[in-house]
Structures are given as C-alpha cells and as structure tokens.
Design a protein around this motif. Structure first.
Motif, PDB file in Angstrom:
ATOM      1  N   SER A  19       0.842  -1.197   0.000  1.00  0.00           N
ATOM      2  CA  SER A  19       0.000   0.000   0.000  1.00  0.00           C
ATOM      3  C   SER A  19       0.871   1.239   0.000  1.00  0.00           C
ATOM      4  O   SER A  19       1.847   1.326   0.765  1.00  0.00           O
ATOM      5  CB  SER A  19      -0.906   0.002   1.240  1.00  0.00           C
ATOM      6  N   SER A  20       0.554   2.194  -0.862  1.00  0.00           N
ATOM      7  CA  SER A  20       1.306   3.438  -0.901  1.00  0.00           C
ATOM      8  C   SER A  20       1.153   4.185   0.425  1.00  0.00           C
ATOM      9  O   SER A  20       0.038   4.320   0.944  1.00  0.00           O
ATOM     10  CB  SER A  20       0.810   4.331  -2.038  1.00  0.00           C
ATOM     11  N   PRO A  21       2.256   4.686   0.985  1.00  0.00           N
ATOM     12  CA  PRO A  21       2.178   5.407   2.255  1.00  0.00           C
ATOM     13  C   PRO A  21       1.568   6.802   2.126  1.00  0.00           C
ATOM     14  O   PRO A  21       1.328   7.469   3.131  1.00  0.00           O
ATOM     15  CB  PRO A  21       3.642   5.491   2.686  1.00  0.00           C
ATOM     16  N   TYR A  22       1.283   7.218   0.894  1.00  0.00           N
ATOM     17  CA  TYR A  22       0.831   8.587   0.671  1.00  0.00           C
ATOM     18  C   TYR A  22      -0.689   8.745   0.600  1.00  0.00           C
ATOM     19  O   TYR A  22      -1.190   9.866   0.542  1.00  0.00           O
ATOM     20  CB  TYR A  22       1.448   9.138  -0.619  1.00  0.00           C
ATOM     21  N   ASN A  44      13.628   1.677  -5.221  1.00  0.00           N
ATOM     22  CA  ASN A  44      14.464   2.280  -4.191  1.00  0.00           C
ATOM     23  C   ASN A  44      15.884   1.753  -4.393  1.00  0.00           C
ATOM     24  O   ASN A  44      16.181   0.597  -4.094  1.00  0.00           O
ATOM     25  CB  ASN A  44      13.923   1.885  -2.809  1.00  0.00           C
ATOM     26  N   GLU A  45      16.754   2.569  -4.952  1.00  0.00           N
ATOM     27  CA  GLU A  45      18.065   2.100  -5.393  1.00  0.00           C
ATOM     28  C   GLU A  45      18.877   1.469  -4.264  1.00  0.00           C
ATOM     29  O   GLU A  45      19.586   0.481  -4.471  1.00  0.00           O
ATOM     30  CB  GLU A  45      18.850   3.248  -6.019  1.00  0.00           C
ATOM     31  N   LEU A  70       8.636  -3.662   0.170  1.00  0.00           N
ATOM     32  CA  LEU A  70       7.335  -2.998   0.002  1.00  0.00           C
ATOM     33  C   LEU A  70       6.433  -3.033   1.223  1.00  0.00           C
ATOM     34  O   LEU A  70       5.360  -2.443   1.209  1.00  0.00           O
ATOM     35  CB  LEU A  70       6.592  -3.640  -1.178  1.00  0.00           C
ATOM     36  N   ASN A  71       6.862  -3.726   2.274  1.00  0.00           N
ATOM     37  CA  ASN A  71       6.039  -3.828   3.476  1.00  0.00           C
ATOM     38  C   ASN A  71       6.862  -3.490   4.714  1.00  0.00           C
ATOM     39  O   ASN A  71       6.686  -4.062   5.777  1.00  0.00           O
ATOM     40  CB  ASN A  71       5.455  -5.249   3.584  1.00  0.00           C
ATOM     41  N   SER A  72       7.766  -2.550   4.540  1.00  0.00           N
ATOM     42  CA  SER A  72       8.709  -2.205   5.598  1.00  0.00           C
ATOM     43  C   SER A  72       8.050  -1.352   6.684  1.00  0.00           C
ATOM     44  O   SER A  72       7.162  -0.538   6.414  1.00  0.00           O
ATOM     45  CB  SER A  72       9.891  -1.437   5.007  1.00  0.00           C
ATOM     46  N   LYS A  80      10.381   5.920  -0.036  1.00  0.00           N
ATOM     47  CA  LYS A  80      11.250   5.907  -1.210  1.00  0.00           C
ATOM     48  C   LYS A  80      10.897   4.789  -2.178  1.00  0.00           C
ATOM     49  O   LYS A  80      11.497   4.677  -3.249  1.00  0.00           O
ATOM     50  CB  LYS A  80      12.706   5.774  -0.766  1.00  0.00           C
ATOM     51  N   SER A  81       9.930   3.950  -1.797  1.00  0.00           N
ATOM     52  CA  SER A  81       9.512   2.849  -2.663  1.00  0.00           C
ATOM     53  C   SER A  81       8.266   3.180  -3.473  1.00  0.00           C
ATOM     54  O   SER A  81       7.828   2.387  -4.298  1.00  0.00           O
ATOM     55  CB  SER A  81       9.253   1.591  -1.821  1.00  0.00           C
ATOM     56  N   PHE A  82       7.686   4.356  -3.216  1.00  0.00           N
ATOM     57  CA  PHE A  82       6.468   4.766  -3.915  1.00  0.00           C
ATOM     58  C   PHE A  82       6.581   6.208  -4.371  1.00  0.00           C
ATOM     59  O   PHE A  82       7.184   7.052  -3.696  1.00  0.00           O
ATOM     60  CB  PHE A  82       5.240   4.637  -3.002  1.00  0.00           C
ATOM     61  N   TYR A  83       5.986   6.489  -5.519  1.00  0.00           N
ATOM     62  CA  TYR A  83       5.913   7.854  -6.008  1.00  0.00           C
ATOM     63  C   TYR A  83       4.654   8.519  -5.452  1.00  0.00           C
ATOM     64  O   TYR A  83       3.687   7.838  -5.104  1.00  0.00           O
ATOM     65  CB  TYR A  83       5.890   7.885  -7.544  1.00  0.00           C
ATOM     66  N   LYS A  84       4.648   9.829  -5.393  1.00  0.00           N
ATOM     67  CA  LYS A  84       3.508  10.555  -4.814  1.00  0.00           C
ATOM     68  C   LYS A  84       2.405  10.759  -5.846  1.00  0.00           C
ATOM     69  O   LYS A  84       1.882  11.872  -6.020  1.00  0.00           O
ATOM     70  CB  LYS A  84       3.971  11.899  -4.257  1.00  0.00           C
ATOM     71  N   SER A  85       2.060   9.701  -6.542  1.00  0.00           N
ATOM     72  CA  SER A  85       0.936   9.718  -7.478  1.00  0.00           C
ATOM     73  C   SER A  85       0.139   8.446  -7.280  1.00  0.00           C
ATOM     74  O   SER A  85       0.699   7.390  -6.965  1.00  0.00           O
ATOM     75  CB  SER A  85       1.422   9.779  -8.933  1.00  0.00           C
ATOM     76  N   LYS A  86      -1.152   8.529  -7.489  1.00  0.00           N
ATOM     77  CA  LYS A  86      -1.990   7.346  -7.377  1.00  0.00           C
ATOM     78  C   LYS A  86      -1.723   6.411  -8.546  1.00  0.00           C
ATOM     79  O   LYS A  86      -1.240   6.818  -9.612  1.00  0.00           O
ATOM     80  CB  LYS A  86      -3.471   7.738  -7.351  1.00  0.00           C
ATOM     81  N   ALA A  87      -2.040   5.160  -8.346  1.00  0.00           N
ATOM     82  CA  ALA A  87      -1.871   4.164  -9.404  1.00  0.00           C
ATOM     83  C   ALA A  87      -2.648   4.587 -10.644  1.00  0.00           C
ATOM     84  O   ALA A  87      -3.785   5.041 -10.558  1.00  0.00           O
ATOM     85  CB  ALA A  87      -2.358   2.801  -8.923  1.00  0.00           C
ATOM     86  N   GLY A  88      -1.998   4.466 -11.800  1.00  0.00           N
ATOM     87  CA  GLY A  88      -2.639   4.818 -13.059  1.00  0.00           C
ATOM     88  C   GLY A  88      -2.387   6.231 -13.516  1.00  0.00           C
ATOM     89  O   GLY A  88      -2.750   6.591 -14.646  1.00  0.00           O
ATOM     90  N   GLU A  89      -1.729   7.049 -12.680  1.00  0.00           N
ATOM     91  CA  GLU A  89      -1.547   8.463 -13.023  1.00  0.00           C
ATOM     92  C   GLU A  89      -0.184   8.783 -13.633  1.00  0.00           C
ATOM     93  O   GLU A  89      -0.058   9.734 -14.400  1.00  0.00           O
ATOM     94  CB  GLU A  89      -1.731   9.330 -11.776  1.00  0.00           C
ATOM     95  N   ARG A  90       0.834   7.983 -13.307  1.00  0.00           N
ATOM     96  CA  ARG A  90       2.195   8.336 -13.729  1.00  0.00           C
ATOM     97  C   ARG A  90       2.964   7.095 -14.164  1.00  0.00           C
ATOM     98  O   ARG A  90       2.923   6.073 -13.506  1.00  0.00           O
ATOM     99  CB  ARG A  90       2.938   9.018 -12.579  1.00  0.00           C
ATOM    100  N   TYR A  91       3.660   7.211 -15.284  1.00  0.00           N
ATOM    101  CA  TYR A  91       4.517   6.133 -15.768  1.00  0.00           C
ATOM    102  C   TYR A  91       5.884   6.242 -15.105  1.00  0.00           C
ATOM    103  O   TYR A  91       6.511   7.301 -15.105  1.00  0.00           O
ATOM    104  CB  TYR A  91       4.680   6.213 -17.286  1.00  0.00           C
TER     105      TYR A  91
END
Length: 289
Positions: A19-22, A44-45, A70-72, A80-91
């Motif tokens: 789940s995205s933390p945002y 997350n490099e 992903l479940n830390s 750092k494992s998720f971008y601040k966009s909802k799924a489907g919004e950003r490539y």
C-alpha cells in the motif's frame, strides 16, 4: 491475466500488504498497473542493489525480498519505494513492480515463476537451452560478461530474477520472438486470441493519459513497449549484458541484438566484434532493469 483479475487489488493475491504510504489506503494497485509501470511503485536504489547476489544462487526468496522492500516498518524506506501519485496516473519503469507481478503469478499458480514459464512458454516453444538460473544452463555455454571498459565481471544472480534474469541463446530467443509475431497476428496457440489482444492493447489513450511518458516509447501493452518508430518489443540491460528485441508489425519481421558487455555509445562498435561475442549462451534482460 484475465479481465476479472486485471482490475482487482493486488492485495487480493498477496501474502503481505502492499500500500502506498501517501494515500491512507485510498489507492488500488492492480495487475494492469504493474504490467504498464503505472503502479506508483518505484525502485528504491539502496535496497534494489541488494537484489544482485554475487553467487550462483540468490541468498533469499523473491517473496521475502519483496516483502522487505514494500512492506517495511521503516517509513523513510517505504516512502522511497512509492511515487507521490496514485496508481494509473504516472509512468515510472519499475523492476520491483515487474517482479511483484511475477510473484503474484507464483501465488496464483502454486508454482515458482521459473517452473510456470518453463511449462507454459519454454517447453511448448522448444526453448531447451533457456532458463532462469545457472543450473538451467550447461555451464560451458555461459558467456563471460564484461563491463563497459572490458573488465571481466564475476558471476552474479538476481533475487528478483523475473525482472531481468532470463538466460537464453539467440536461437531460442528467436523462437520466442517468432511466436510473439504470430500472436500479434492471431496465429499462435500458445495463448488465446483474447490474451494476445490483451498483451498488445495500447493502454495510454487520450481518455487514459498518464504523466512522465517518454516520447521515444509513447505507449505500452502489458510489458510490451510501443516505440516511436512503430516497432513493438522491449530493451534491457544488467551489468555485462544488453538486449534489444523488437518487431515491425507492418512487415512481420523482427530483430534481436544481444551482447555480453555493458553498452555505451563509445563501445557500441566494439560490441559488434563477433570473435568476442561468439558464445552460445548469454544472460540477458528482457523485462528491463
């Protein structure tokens, strides 16, 4: 991936929560999002580098690695494992997202991704010199890998092997590409026509726009890139390996480039030296990295 599964929350299948933390749970990630790199999951490099193991076998399982990533409980790490966009919004190309899709295949099928692909792809296509691990390939056929300065690289393997650890020959990979072309034209029995259509269906339209699209790769099927040239396929690389595989749908022919060296603009001509690259088997990256 059938029509019902492509719209379900991936947590329906997983044995840990992603789940995205945002967004406080208000964000459904689906298999289609993973397969089109629009899930919001990013690489997350710092942790992703740990997926490379300088040994012939991974030091942990795919599921354990993904859960750690992903479940830390570490909020800074998870952010750092998720971008601040909802799924489907950003490539955003995500190897971790690709590996997660493969892990879902494992959970649904009850098989390792390696066994699943062997049963459903490699064996039917007679790709007998291909596999996902050193043990799958005759060791004498492995190509020596080199970096961009022609330094010899030590053997390594990938914990997230489905995102780019496929080992094959040019002949075997050609069989795969031929079948993809047949599938595009509705002439393959490897999958149903509905599944082939789903694989190639363009996901980004004027009614379904996403941010951050590269104009050189303006559209995507499911893990299938549409290039600006009109060709369809994929590119990939890892330390000491490079691969480009694509076909022209108008001509029904394809091309594959494989090299056992890091490719740069400076060494591309040297990489075409057949004496150096004459080995029978290469570890190549089809899904990216």
């Amino acid at each position: 991936m059938d029509n019902k599964r492509e719209h379900k929350d991936i947590n329906t299948y997983l044995d840990f929560s992603v789940s995205s933390p945002y967004f406080n749970g208000d964000n459904v990630i689906t298999l289609r999002h993973l397969a089109t790199h629009t899930s919001g999951i990013i690489d997350n490099e710092k942790i992703y580098e740990e997926s490379y193991c300088f040994d012939t076998v991974p030091n942990t399982s795919l599921g354990n690695f993904l859960k750690t990533h992903l479940n830390s409980s570490d909020k800074k790490q998870l952010n750092k494992s998720f971008y601040k966009s909802k799924a489907g919004e950003r490539y955003s190309y995500s190897n971790i997202g690709s590996a997660l899709a493969a892990y879902i295949v494992e959970l649904v099928s009850g098989q390792s991704y390696s066994d699943f692909t062997k049963e459903n792809i490699l064996t039917p296509l007679n790709m007998s010199k291909s596999g996902w691990s050193y043990s799958d390939i005759d060791g004498s056929n492995h190509a020596q890998l080199y970096d961009e300065k022609d330094n010899v690289l030590d053997s390594y393997t990938l914990i997230t092997y489905p995102d780019g650890g496929f080992r094959t020959t040019i002949i075997d990979l050609s069989k795969h590409l031929i079948e993809i072309i047949k599938g595009y034209n509705g002439n393959s029995s490897l999958m149903t026509k509905e599944s082939w259509n789903m694989l190639f269906k363009k996901n980004f339209t004027s009614d379904a726009k996403v941010d951050n699209i590269d104009e050189r790769e303006p559209n995507s099927g499911l893990f299938m890139v549409y290039f600006k040239s009109g060709k369809i396929g994929h590119t990939g690389s890892d330390p000491g390996v490079s691969c480009v595989m694509m076909f022209a749908p108008q001509l029904n022919n394809g091309k594959i480039f494989m090299a056992n060296e890091d490719i740069t603009k400076e060494n591309l001509r040297d990489c075409l030296n057949l004496e150096k690259h004459k080995h029978k088997t290469l570890t190549i990256s089809l899904m990216g990295r």
